[in-house]
Motif scaffolding. Structure first.
Motif, mmCIF file in Angstrom:
data_model
loop_
_atom_site.group_PDB
_atom_site.id
_atom_site.type_symbol
_atom_site.label_atom_id
_atom_site.label_comp_id
_atom_site.label_asym_id
_atom_site.label_seq_id
_atom_site.Cartn_x
_atom_site.Cartn_y
_atom_site.Cartn_z
ATOM 1 N N MET A 293 7.299 17.865 36.717
ATOM 2 C CA MET A 293 7.589 17.043 36.021
ATOM 3 C C MET A 293 9.266 17.158 36.093
ATOM 4 N N LYS A 294 9.814 16.751 35.065
ATOM 5 C CA LYS A 294 11.516 16.322 35.758
ATOM 6 C C LYS A 294 12.175 17.028 33.833
ATOM 7 N N SER A 295 12.808 17.742 33.615
ATOM 8 C CA SER A 295 13.727 18.811 32.580
ATOM 9 C C SER A 295 15.214 18.015 32.723
ATOM 10 N N MET A 296 15.010 17.148 31.148
ATOM 11 C CA MET A 296 16.306 16.478 30.958
ATOM 12 C C MET A 296 17.577 17.929 29.850
ATOM 13 N N PHE A 297 17.885 18.415 30.452
ATOM 14 C CA PHE A 297 18.659 19.848 29.940
ATOM 15 C C PHE A 297 20.635 19.172 29.388
ATOM 16 N N SER A 298 20.838 19.832 28.155
ATOM 17 C CA SER A 298 21.788 19.814 27.509
ATOM 18 C C SER A 298 23.008 20.185 28.895
ATOM 19 N N PRO B 190 4.877 17.076 39.763
ATOM 20 C CA PRO B 190 5.697 18.487 39.166
ATOM 21 C C PRO B 190 7.806 18.391 39.953
ATOM 22 N N ASP B 191 8.310 19.315 39.009
ATOM 23 C CA ASP B 191 9.302 19.123 39.551
ATOM 24 C C ASP B 191 9.558 20.410 41.103
ATOM 25 N N PRO B 192 10.232 20.334 42.008
ATOM 26 C CA PRO B 192 10.272 21.011 42.656
ATOM 27 C C PRO B 192 11.458 22.956 42.377
ATOM 28 N N LYS B 193 12.145 21.986 41.635
ATOM 29 C CA LYS B 193 13.342 22.312 41.622
ATOM 30 C C LYS B 193 12.908 23.778 40.210
ATOM 31 N N SER C 129 4.340 23.924 38.867
ATOM 32 C CA SER C 129 2.834 23.582 37.865
ATOM 33 C C SER C 129 2.241 24.194 36.918
ATOM 34 N N HIS C 130 3.886 25.069 36.552
ATOM 35 C CA HIS C 130 3.113 26.086 35.567
ATOM 36 C C HIS C 130 3.756 24.270 34.075
ATOM 37 N N PHE C 131 3.880 23.408 33.990
ATOM 38 C CA PHE C 131 3.797 22.885 32.743
ATOM 39 C C PHE C 131 2.136 22.131 32.184
ATOM 40 N N VAL C 132 2.260 21.907 30.704
ATOM 41 C CA VAL C 132 1.401 20.265 30.154
ATOM 42 C C VAL C 132 2.491 19.387 30.483
#
Length: 245
Positions: A1-6, A65-68, A73-76
């Motif tokens: 999962m890829k997060s897009m933070f400010s 999953p985002d390796p960083k 593995s902790h996402f839904v």
């Protein structure tokens, strides 16, 4: 999962109380057995709308999953079926604290045009084990919960009614409730809502039964319908299914 933070510089450490959200019906064993624990952990909530013609590609990226990530593995990932304007919501567990650095999180060039819009919010919530159990994604239940239905709701209390709204949302399931997993999370930084709830049902028929029971209670002047309107200035609800894990 890829997060897009400010691009900010934030560090969050949380230790506030948690309650599992009151759904609208009779307690099933799974729903009533959810343990009460401290709101010790930080989660990142990412709502996103796919660009035209890009819903499948965006889903595939969000499911990867985002390796960083602190714990990859902790996402839904939940997919909109009916309700608000977003297509997907990703709830990612970050641990007991989260840091956002000025360098930000780079989006690969081939992924930049997959989303029409998105918003991000940090929330506090229960330990991952409790969250995963409620959402049906723990090791024991993940393979058997693929047909689950989720109701994702956000709330903003009326001025002076925050405690009352939180108390209402945290009440245990009432008679007629068919939910099997309930989580209440609280805004830390981000969107203009205060509380996020996710309620899980085993199936669409179970959800329909719950709604029929809820309407019957409301018609008698019972249940949470009227109480919510005494304390919430805003809320919306979205039906969703799960696409990962």
């Amino acid at each position: 999962m890829k997060s897009m933070f400010s691009i900010l510089a934030v560090a969050l450490i949380i230790a506030a109380p948690v309650t599992f959200v009151r759904a609208q019906g009779s307690p099933s064993p799974a729903a009533s057995a959810a343990p009460s624990s401290a709101r010790t952990d930080v989660y990142h909530v990412h709502f996103t709308k796919a660009a035209l013609g890009k819903s499948t590609q965006l889903a595939d990226w969000l499911k990867t999953p985002d390796p960083k990530a602190p714990v990859p593995s902790h996402f839904v990932v939940l997919r909109h079926q009916d309700g608000d304007a977003w297509d997907y919501v990703v709830i990612e567990h970050l641990g007991v604290k989260a840091a956002v650095e000025a360098a930000g999180t780079a989006v690969p060039p081939d992924k930049r045009d997959l989303s029409d819009w998105h918003n991000d919010t940090f929330v506090n919530g229960p330990a991952w084990a409790d969250f995963a159990r409620a959402m049906g994604i723990d090791d024991e239940s993940k393979s058997k919960s693929g047909g689950s239905v989720y109701v994702v709701s956000v709330y903003r209390p009326a001025p002076g009614h925050r405690d009352q709204l939180e108390k209402m949302l945290g009440e245990p399931p009432q008679s007629g409730d068919t939910s099997v997993g309930n989580v209440l999370m609280q805004h830390l930084e981000g969107s203009p809502w205060t509380f996020l709830t996710v309620v899980r049902y085993k199936s669409w028929p179970d959800f329909a039964t719950n709604e029929a029971n809820s309407v019957a209670q409301t018609s008698k002047g019972q249940g949470g319908w009227s109480t919510l309107r005494d304390h919430a200035a805003f809320h919306n609800d979205t039906l969703a299914d799960r696409i990962a894990p």
